[in-house]
Motif scaffolding. Sequence first.
Motif, PDB file in Angstrom:
ATOM      1  N   ALA A 166       0.851  -1.279   0.033  1.00  0.00           N
ATOM      2  CA  ALA A 166      -0.161   0.087  -0.259  1.00  0.00           C
ATOM      3  C   ALA A 166       0.831   1.120   0.012  1.00  0.00           C
ATOM      4  O   ALA A 166       0.314   2.293   0.017  1.00  0.00           O
ATOM      5  N   HIS A 167       2.112   1.212  -0.083  1.00  0.00           N
ATOM      6  CA  HIS A 167       2.949   2.220  -0.036  1.00  0.00           C
ATOM      7  C   HIS A 167       4.134   2.071  -1.115  1.00  0.00           C
ATOM      8  O   HIS A 167       4.349   1.090  -1.512  1.00  0.00           O
ATOM      9  N   PHE A 171       3.155  -2.129  -8.913  1.00  0.00           N
ATOM     10  CA  PHE A 171       2.272  -2.081 -10.175  1.00  0.00           C
ATOM     11  C   PHE A 171       1.040  -2.079  -9.684  1.00  0.00           C
ATOM     12  O   PHE A 171       0.190  -1.650 -10.217  1.00  0.00           O
ATOM     13  N   VAL A 172       0.700  -2.569  -8.226  1.00  0.00           N
ATOM     14  CA  VAL A 172      -0.844  -2.263  -7.887  1.00  0.00           C
ATOM     15  C   VAL A 172      -1.311  -0.741  -7.768  1.00  0.00           C
ATOM     16  O   VAL A 172      -2.186  -0.353  -8.442  1.00  0.00           O
ATOM     17  N   LYS A 173      -0.556   0.082  -7.437  1.00  0.00           N
ATOM     18  CA  LYS A 173      -0.855   1.274  -7.236  1.00  0.00           C
ATOM     19  C   LYS A 173      -0.601   2.180  -8.610  1.00  0.00           C
ATOM     20  O   LYS A 173      -1.571   2.980  -8.698  1.00  0.00           O
ATOM     21  N   THR A 174       0.221   1.758  -9.417  1.00  0.00           N
ATOM     22  CA  THR A 174       0.255   2.284 -10.780  1.00  0.00           C
ATOM     23  C   THR A 174      -1.178   1.855 -11.487  1.00  0.00           C
ATOM     24  O   THR A 174      -1.796   2.836 -12.197  1.00  0.00           O
ATOM     25  N   MET A 175      -1.368   1.002 -11.207  1.00  0.00           N
ATOM     26  CA  MET A 175      -2.731   0.290 -12.156  1.00  0.00           C
ATOM     27  C   MET A 175      -3.770   0.941 -11.486  1.00  0.00           C
ATOM     28  O   MET A 175      -5.102   1.076 -12.338  1.00  0.00           O
ATOM     29  N   GLY A 194       5.170 -14.575  -9.722  1.00  0.00           N
ATOM     30  CA  GLY A 194       4.271 -14.325  -8.489  1.00  0.00           C
ATOM     31  C   GLY A 194       4.175 -13.173  -7.573  1.00  0.00           C
ATOM     32  O   GLY A 194       5.306 -12.694  -7.014  1.00  0.00           O
ATOM     33  N   PRO A 195       3.340 -12.389  -7.840  1.00  0.00           N
ATOM     34  CA  PRO A 195       2.980 -11.128  -6.827  1.00  0.00           C
ATOM     35  C   PRO A 195       3.392 -11.384  -5.518  1.00  0.00           C
ATOM     36  O   PRO A 195       2.608 -12.575  -4.896  1.00  0.00           O
ATOM     37  N   THR A 196       4.070 -10.526  -4.814  1.00  0.00           N
ATOM     38  CA  THR A 196       4.197 -10.811  -3.381  1.00  0.00           C
ATOM     39  C   THR A 196       4.204  -9.690  -2.621  1.00  0.00           C
ATOM     40  O   THR A 196       4.747  -8.631  -2.760  1.00  0.00           O
ATOM     41  N   GLY A 197       3.270  -9.625  -1.446  1.00  0.00           N
ATOM     42  CA  GLY A 197       3.131  -8.735  -0.615  1.00  0.00           C
ATOM     43  C   GLY A 197       4.239  -8.451   0.320  1.00  0.00           C
ATOM     44  O   GLY A 197       5.080  -9.235   0.781  1.00  0.00           O
ATOM     45  N   ALA A 198       4.600  -7.072   0.240  1.00  0.00           N
ATOM     46  CA  ALA A 198       5.972  -6.685   1.020  1.00  0.00           C
ATOM     47  C   ALA A 198       5.523  -7.090   2.519  1.00  0.00           C
ATOM     48  O   ALA A 198       6.587  -7.266   3.252  1.00  0.00           O
ATOM     49  N   ALA A 199       4.573  -6.982   3.159  1.00  0.00           N
ATOM     50  CA  ALA A 199       4.154  -7.457   4.474  1.00  0.00           C
ATOM     51  C   ALA A 199       4.515  -8.669   4.840  1.00  0.00           C
ATOM     52  O   ALA A 199       5.192  -9.124   5.853  1.00  0.00           O
ATOM     53  N   GLU A 200       4.331  -9.603   3.742  1.00  0.00           N
ATOM     54  CA  GLU A 200       4.509 -11.048   3.951  1.00  0.00           C
ATOM     55  C   GLU A 200       5.924 -11.210   3.837  1.00  0.00           C
ATOM     56  O   GLU A 200       6.694 -11.995   4.502  1.00  0.00           O
ATOM     57  N   ILE A 201       6.823 -10.478   2.983  1.00  0.00           N
ATOM     58  CA  ILE A 201       8.338 -10.695   2.878  1.00  0.00           C
ATOM     59  C   ILE A 201       8.734 -10.238   4.095  1.00  0.00           C
ATOM     60  O   ILE A 201       9.716 -10.882   4.709  1.00  0.00           O
ATOM     61  N   ARG A 237      -6.161  -7.309 -14.016  1.00  0.00           N
ATOM     62  CA  ARG A 237      -7.692  -7.725 -14.096  1.00  0.00           C
ATOM     63  C   ARG A 237      -8.146  -7.806 -12.669  1.00  0.00           C
ATOM     64  O   ARG A 237      -9.183  -7.281 -12.085  1.00  0.00           O
ATOM     65  N   ALA A 238      -7.288  -8.551 -11.592  1.00  0.00           N
ATOM     66  CA  ALA A 238      -7.543  -8.887 -10.657  1.00  0.00           C
ATOM     67  C   ALA A 238      -7.502  -7.641  -9.546  1.00  0.00           C
ATOM     68  O   ALA A 238      -8.460  -7.208  -8.864  1.00  0.00           O
ATOM     69  N   ILE A 239      -6.692  -6.850  -9.902  1.00  0.00           N
ATOM     70  CA  ILE A 239      -6.507  -5.336  -9.167  1.00  0.00           C
ATOM     71  C   ILE A 239      -7.956  -4.523  -9.585  1.00  0.00           C
ATOM     72  O   ILE A 239      -8.475  -4.224  -8.508  1.00  0.00           O
ATOM     73  N   PHE A 240      -8.240  -4.702 -10.647  1.00  0.00           N
ATOM     74  CA  PHE A 240      -9.476  -3.738 -11.004  1.00  0.00           C
ATOM     75  C   PHE A 240     -10.679  -4.445 -10.627  1.00  0.00           C
ATOM     76  O   PHE A 240     -11.601  -3.589  -9.911  1.00  0.00           O
TER      77      PHE A 240
END
Length: 306
Positions: A166-167, A171-175, A194-201, A237-240
Amino acid sequence: MCWRSKAQRKGPRVHILVFGYNGQVATDLRALAAEDLKITALDRDAADLTDPAACTAAIAAHAPDAVINAAAYTAVDRAEEDEATAQIVNADAPVAMAQACAALDIPFVTISTDYVFSGAGHVAWTPQDQPDPQGAYGRTKLAGEQGVAHVGGRWAVLRTSWVFSAHGTNFVKTMLQLGAERDALKVVSDQIGGPTGAAEIAAACVVIARKLSQDADVAGIYHFSGAPATSWADFARAIFAGAGLDCAVTDIPSSAYPTPAKRPLNSWIECSATTATFGIPQPQWQNSLTAILTQLSQQQNGTSSS
Protein backbone atom coordinates in the motif's frame (compact mmCIF):
# COMPACT_ATOMS: atom_id res chain seq x y z
CA MET A 1 24.50 -18.67 19.61
CA CYS A 2 20.96 -17.46 20.39
CA TRP A 3 19.18 -14.23 21.21
CA ARG A 4 20.58 -12.69 24.39
CA SER A 5 18.95 -13.95 27.60
CA LYS A 6 16.45 -11.75 29.39
CA ALA A 7 18.96 -11.05 32.16
CA GLN A 8 21.46 -9.76 29.61
CA ARG A 9 18.99 -7.55 27.76
CA LYS A 10 17.91 -4.00 28.36
CA GLY A 11 14.66 -3.14 26.62
CA PRO A 12 13.00 -5.18 23.85
CA ARG A 13 13.62 -8.88 23.64
CA VAL A 14 15.08 -8.86 20.12
CA HIS A 15 16.71 -5.98 18.26
CA ILE A 16 16.80 -6.19 14.47
CA LEU A 17 18.68 -3.59 12.48
CA VAL A 18 17.12 -2.92 9.06
CA PHE A 19 18.90 -1.28 6.16
CA GLY A 20 16.23 0.68 4.31
CA TYR A 21 13.49 2.89 5.69
CA ASN A 22 10.87 4.04 3.19
CA GLY A 23 11.07 1.08 0.80
CA GLN A 24 8.16 -1.33 0.59
CA VAL A 25 9.64 -4.15 2.68
CA ALA A 26 11.45 -1.82 5.07
CA THR A 27 8.20 0.03 5.78
CA ASP A 28 6.46 -3.22 6.62
CA LEU A 29 9.41 -4.32 8.75
CA ARG A 30 9.03 -1.13 10.77
CA ALA A 31 5.36 -1.99 11.25
CA LEU A 32 6.35 -5.27 12.95
CA ALA A 33 7.91 -3.49 15.92
CA ALA A 34 6.38 -4.78 19.15
CA GLU A 35 7.11 -5.16 22.85
CA ASP A 36 9.37 -8.13 22.19
CA LEU A 37 10.76 -6.92 18.86
CA LYS A 38 12.70 -3.70 18.40
CA ILE A 39 13.17 -2.60 14.80
CA THR A 40 15.75 0.06 14.00
CA ALA A 41 15.47 1.08 10.36
CA LEU A 42 18.20 3.16 8.75
CA ASP A 43 17.52 5.63 5.97
CA ARG A 44 20.12 6.85 3.49
CA ASP A 45 21.34 9.57 5.83
CA ALA A 46 21.99 7.03 8.59
CA ALA A 47 23.66 4.48 6.33
CA ASP A 48 24.47 5.26 2.71
CA LEU A 49 24.72 1.98 0.79
CA THR A 50 27.08 3.59 -1.71
CA ASP A 51 29.55 3.61 1.22
CA PRO A 52 29.89 -0.02 2.42
CA ALA A 53 32.12 1.08 5.30
CA ALA A 54 29.22 3.15 6.64
CA CYS A 55 27.10 0.00 6.71
CA THR A 56 29.75 -1.82 8.72
CA ALA A 57 30.01 1.10 11.12
CA ALA A 58 26.24 1.19 11.61
CA ILE A 59 26.15 -2.46 12.61
CA ALA A 60 28.95 -1.93 15.10
CA ALA A 61 27.26 1.15 16.53
CA HIS A 62 23.81 -0.40 17.00
CA ALA A 63 25.02 -3.85 18.14
CA PRO A 64 21.81 -5.59 17.02
CA ASP A 65 20.75 -9.21 17.49
CA ALA A 66 20.25 -9.56 13.72
CA VAL A 67 20.43 -7.54 10.50
CA ILE A 68 18.00 -7.48 7.58
CA ASN A 69 19.00 -5.74 4.36
CA ALA A 70 15.82 -4.43 2.74
CA ALA A 71 17.59 -1.74 0.69
CA ALA A 72 18.74 -2.07 -2.90
CA TYR A 73 19.35 -0.34 -6.19
CA THR A 74 16.06 -1.35 -7.82
CA ALA A 75 15.93 1.03 -10.80
CA VAL A 76 16.18 -1.82 -13.30
CA ASP A 77 16.40 0.31 -16.44
CA ARG A 78 18.70 2.96 -14.97
CA ALA A 79 21.08 0.24 -13.84
CA GLU A 80 21.88 -0.49 -17.47
CA GLU A 81 23.68 2.87 -17.63
CA ASP A 82 24.83 3.00 -14.01
CA GLU A 83 25.94 -0.53 -13.25
CA ALA A 84 28.89 0.70 -11.18
CA THR A 85 26.60 2.28 -8.58
CA ALA A 86 24.24 -0.69 -8.68
CA GLN A 87 27.24 -2.96 -8.03
CA ILE A 88 28.18 -1.03 -4.90
CA VAL A 89 24.64 -0.94 -3.50
CA ASN A 90 23.53 -4.44 -4.50
CA ALA A 91 26.80 -6.31 -4.00
CA ASP A 92 29.55 -4.47 -2.13
CA ALA A 93 27.32 -3.11 0.63
CA PRO A 94 25.56 -6.42 1.45
CA VAL A 95 28.92 -8.21 1.51
CA ALA A 96 30.22 -5.62 3.99
CA MET A 97 27.10 -6.17 6.12
CA ALA A 98 27.58 -9.94 5.96
CA GLN A 99 31.19 -9.61 7.07
CA ALA A 100 30.21 -7.47 10.04
CA CYS A 101 27.45 -9.90 11.03
CA ALA A 102 29.71 -12.93 10.69
CA ALA A 103 32.27 -11.28 12.94
CA LEU A 104 29.55 -10.78 15.58
CA ASP A 105 28.00 -14.23 14.96
CA ILE A 106 24.56 -12.73 14.35
CA PRO A 107 22.03 -13.51 11.59
CA PHE A 108 22.11 -11.60 8.33
CA VAL A 109 19.18 -11.76 5.90
CA THR A 110 19.27 -9.98 2.54
CA ILE A 111 16.57 -9.77 -0.12
CA SER A 112 17.30 -10.71 -3.72
CA THR A 113 15.35 -11.19 -6.92
CA ASP A 114 14.11 -13.51 -9.66
CA TYR A 115 16.17 -11.34 -12.07
CA VAL A 116 19.20 -13.50 -11.29
CA PHE A 117 17.68 -16.08 -13.67
CA SER A 118 17.42 -15.95 -17.45
CA GLY A 119 13.63 -16.04 -17.50
CA ALA A 120 13.62 -18.90 -19.99
CA GLY A 121 11.32 -21.92 -19.91
CA HIS A 122 8.02 -22.54 -18.18
CA VAL A 123 9.10 -24.34 -15.00
CA ALA A 124 9.49 -22.64 -11.62
CA TRP A 125 13.08 -21.79 -10.72
CA THR A 126 14.54 -23.58 -7.70
CA PRO A 127 17.30 -22.20 -5.46
CA GLN A 128 19.63 -24.79 -6.98
CA ASP A 129 19.07 -23.71 -10.59
CA GLN A 130 21.96 -22.01 -12.36
CA PRO A 131 21.59 -18.21 -12.39
CA ASP A 132 21.95 -16.41 -15.70
CA PRO A 133 21.03 -12.73 -15.29
CA GLN A 134 20.18 -10.86 -18.47
CA GLY A 135 20.81 -7.31 -17.27
CA ALA A 136 22.80 -5.11 -14.94
CA TYR A 137 20.30 -5.28 -12.09
CA GLY A 138 20.33 -9.07 -12.07
CA ARG A 139 24.10 -9.25 -12.40
CA THR A 140 24.67 -6.97 -9.43
CA LYS A 141 22.14 -8.77 -7.26
CA LEU A 142 23.76 -12.10 -8.13
CA ALA A 143 27.18 -10.69 -7.24
CA GLY A 144 25.75 -9.73 -3.86
CA GLU A 145 24.34 -13.22 -3.32
CA GLN A 146 27.65 -14.86 -4.18
CA GLY A 147 29.63 -12.49 -1.97
CA VAL A 148 27.36 -13.02 1.03
CA ALA A 149 27.51 -16.79 0.59
CA HIS A 150 31.30 -16.62 0.41
CA VAL A 151 31.46 -14.72 3.71
CA GLY A 152 29.39 -17.42 5.40
CA GLY A 153 28.14 -17.26 8.96
CA ARG A 154 24.44 -17.10 9.85
CA TRP A 155 23.24 -15.80 6.48
CA ALA A 156 20.25 -16.15 4.19
CA VAL A 157 19.42 -14.76 0.77
CA LEU A 158 15.67 -14.50 0.17
CA ARG A 159 14.81 -14.18 -3.51
CA THR A 160 11.39 -12.76 -4.23
CA SER A 161 9.42 -11.23 -7.11
CA TRP A 162 6.80 -8.68 -8.13
CA VAL A 163 6.68 -6.90 -4.76
CA PHE A 164 3.60 -4.80 -3.99
CA SER A 165 2.14 -2.96 -1.02
CA ALA A 166 0.00 0.00 0.00
CA HIS A 167 3.06 2.26 0.06
CA GLY A 168 5.87 3.18 -2.27
CA THR A 169 5.76 2.73 -6.02
CA ASN A 170 4.52 -0.57 -7.38
CA PHE A 171 2.33 -2.19 -10.04
CA VAL A 172 -0.82 -2.24 -7.91
CA LYS A 173 -0.76 1.47 -7.19
CA THR A 174 0.11 2.28 -10.80
CA MET A 175 -2.81 0.19 -12.08
CA LEU A 176 -5.21 1.79 -9.61
CA GLN A 177 -4.23 5.23 -10.81
CA LEU A 178 -4.43 4.36 -14.49
CA GLY A 179 -7.60 2.32 -14.06
CA ALA A 180 -9.33 5.30 -12.46
CA GLU A 181 -8.30 7.52 -15.38
CA ARG A 182 -8.89 5.24 -18.36
CA ASP A 183 -11.49 2.84 -19.72
CA ALA A 184 -8.94 0.44 -21.19
CA LEU A 185 -5.26 -0.49 -20.84
CA LYS A 186 -2.78 -2.67 -22.70
CA VAL A 187 -0.77 -4.87 -20.32
CA VAL A 188 2.01 -7.38 -20.95
CA SER A 189 0.74 -10.95 -20.77
CA ASP A 190 3.79 -13.10 -21.63
CA GLN A 191 5.69 -12.40 -18.39
CA ILE A 192 4.71 -14.88 -15.68
CA GLY A 193 5.51 -14.59 -11.99
CA GLY A 194 4.29 -14.51 -8.43
CA PRO A 195 3.11 -11.17 -7.01
CA THR A 196 4.32 -10.91 -3.43
CA GLY A 197 3.06 -8.69 -0.63
CA ALA A 198 5.79 -6.68 1.09
CA ALA A 199 4.21 -7.41 4.47
CA GLU A 200 4.60 -11.14 3.89
CA ILE A 201 8.24 -10.68 2.85
CA ALA A 202 8.93 -8.63 5.98
CA ALA A 203 7.40 -11.24 8.25
CA ALA A 204 9.33 -14.01 6.48
CA CYS A 205 12.63 -12.17 6.97
CA VAL A 206 12.03 -11.96 10.72
CA VAL A 207 11.17 -15.66 10.96
CA ILE A 208 14.31 -16.54 9.01
CA ALA A 209 16.47 -14.33 11.22
CA ARG A 210 15.07 -15.99 14.34
CA LYS A 211 15.75 -19.46 12.94
CA LEU A 212 19.30 -18.52 11.95
CA SER A 213 19.97 -17.37 15.49
CA GLN A 214 19.19 -20.89 16.68
CA ASP A 215 20.67 -22.92 13.84
CA ALA A 216 23.45 -21.70 11.55
CA ASP A 217 23.11 -24.85 9.47
CA VAL A 218 19.98 -23.49 7.75
CA ALA A 219 22.05 -20.75 6.09
CA GLY A 220 21.57 -20.57 2.33
CA ILE A 221 19.52 -19.24 -0.57
CA TYR A 222 15.73 -19.43 -0.40
CA HIS A 223 12.77 -18.42 -2.55
CA PHE A 224 9.58 -16.64 -1.47
CA SER A 225 6.82 -15.39 -3.75
CA GLY A 226 3.06 -15.31 -3.98
CA ALA A 227 0.99 -18.06 -5.58
CA PRO A 228 -0.43 -18.99 -7.98
CA ALA A 229 1.63 -17.94 -10.98
CA THR A 230 0.00 -15.23 -13.06
CA SER A 231 0.73 -12.69 -15.79
CA TRP A 232 0.91 -8.94 -15.44
CA ALA A 233 -2.27 -8.68 -17.51
CA ASP A 234 -4.22 -11.08 -15.30
CA PHE A 235 -2.81 -9.40 -12.20
CA ALA A 236 -4.13 -6.09 -13.53
CA ARG A 237 -7.56 -7.63 -14.07
CA ALA A 238 -7.58 -8.88 -10.48
CA ILE A 239 -6.63 -5.41 -9.23
CA PHE A 240 -9.43 -3.73 -11.17
CA ALA A 241 -11.97 -6.35 -10.05
CA GLY A 242 -10.94 -6.00 -6.41
CA ALA A 243 -11.10 -2.21 -6.56
CA GLY A 244 -14.37 -2.13 -8.49
CA LEU A 245 -12.81 -0.32 -11.44
CA ASP A 246 -14.33 -0.74 -14.90
CA CYS A 247 -11.16 -0.85 -16.98
CA ALA A 248 -10.72 -3.37 -19.80
CA VAL A 249 -7.33 -5.06 -20.18
CA THR A 250 -5.93 -6.05 -23.57
CA ASP A 251 -3.06 -8.55 -23.58
CA ILE A 252 0.13 -7.52 -25.37
CA PRO A 253 3.54 -9.22 -25.74
CA SER A 254 6.68 -7.83 -24.12
CA SER A 255 7.92 -6.88 -27.58
CA ALA A 256 5.15 -4.29 -27.77
CA TYR A 257 6.44 -2.58 -24.61
CA PRO A 258 10.23 -2.30 -25.03
CA THR A 259 12.39 -1.27 -22.07
CA PRO A 260 16.14 -0.62 -21.74
CA ALA A 261 16.53 -3.69 -19.51
CA LYS A 262 15.21 -7.06 -20.56
CA ARG A 263 12.46 -8.39 -18.29
CA PRO A 264 12.39 -12.16 -17.58
CA LEU A 265 9.44 -13.91 -19.19
CA ASN A 266 9.47 -16.64 -16.55
CA SER A 267 9.80 -15.18 -13.04
CA TRP A 268 8.07 -18.08 -11.30
CA ILE A 269 10.18 -19.28 -8.35
CA GLU A 270 9.73 -22.50 -6.38
CA CYS A 271 9.33 -21.95 -2.63
CA SER A 272 8.98 -25.38 -0.99
CA ALA A 273 12.41 -25.26 0.72
CA THR A 274 11.42 -22.05 2.52
CA THR A 275 8.28 -23.69 3.86
CA ALA A 276 10.11 -26.89 4.83
CA THR A 277 12.99 -25.13 6.58
CA PHE A 278 11.27 -22.21 8.27
CA GLY A 279 7.61 -23.23 8.39
CA ILE A 280 6.64 -20.22 6.29
CA PRO A 281 3.70 -21.02 3.99
CA GLN A 282 3.74 -19.64 0.47
CA PRO A 283 1.38 -16.65 0.51
CA GLN A 284 -1.63 -16.41 -1.78
CA TRP A 285 -1.28 -13.12 -3.61
CA GLN A 286 -5.06 -12.69 -3.92
CA ASN A 287 -5.27 -12.48 -0.12
CA SER A 288 -2.41 -9.98 -0.01
CA LEU A 289 -4.09 -7.91 -2.72
CA THR A 290 -7.39 -7.84 -0.84
CA ALA A 291 -5.65 -6.64 2.32
CA ILE A 292 -3.72 -3.94 0.46
CA LEU A 293 -6.78 -2.68 -1.42
CA THR A 294 -8.57 -2.41 1.94
CA GLN A 295 -5.63 -0.52 3.42
CA LEU A 296 -5.52 1.89 0.49
CA SER A 297 -9.27 2.48 0.73
CA GLN A 298 -8.95 3.23 4.43
CA GLN A 299 -6.12 5.66 3.73
CA GLN A 300 -8.22 7.41 1.11
CA ASN A 301 -11.18 7.65 3.46
CA GLY A 302 -9.04 8.82 6.37
CA THR A 303 -9.65 5.70 8.46
CA SER A 304 -7.35 3.00 9.80
CA SER A 305 -7.65 -0.62 10.85
CA SER A 306 -5.30 -0.05 13.80
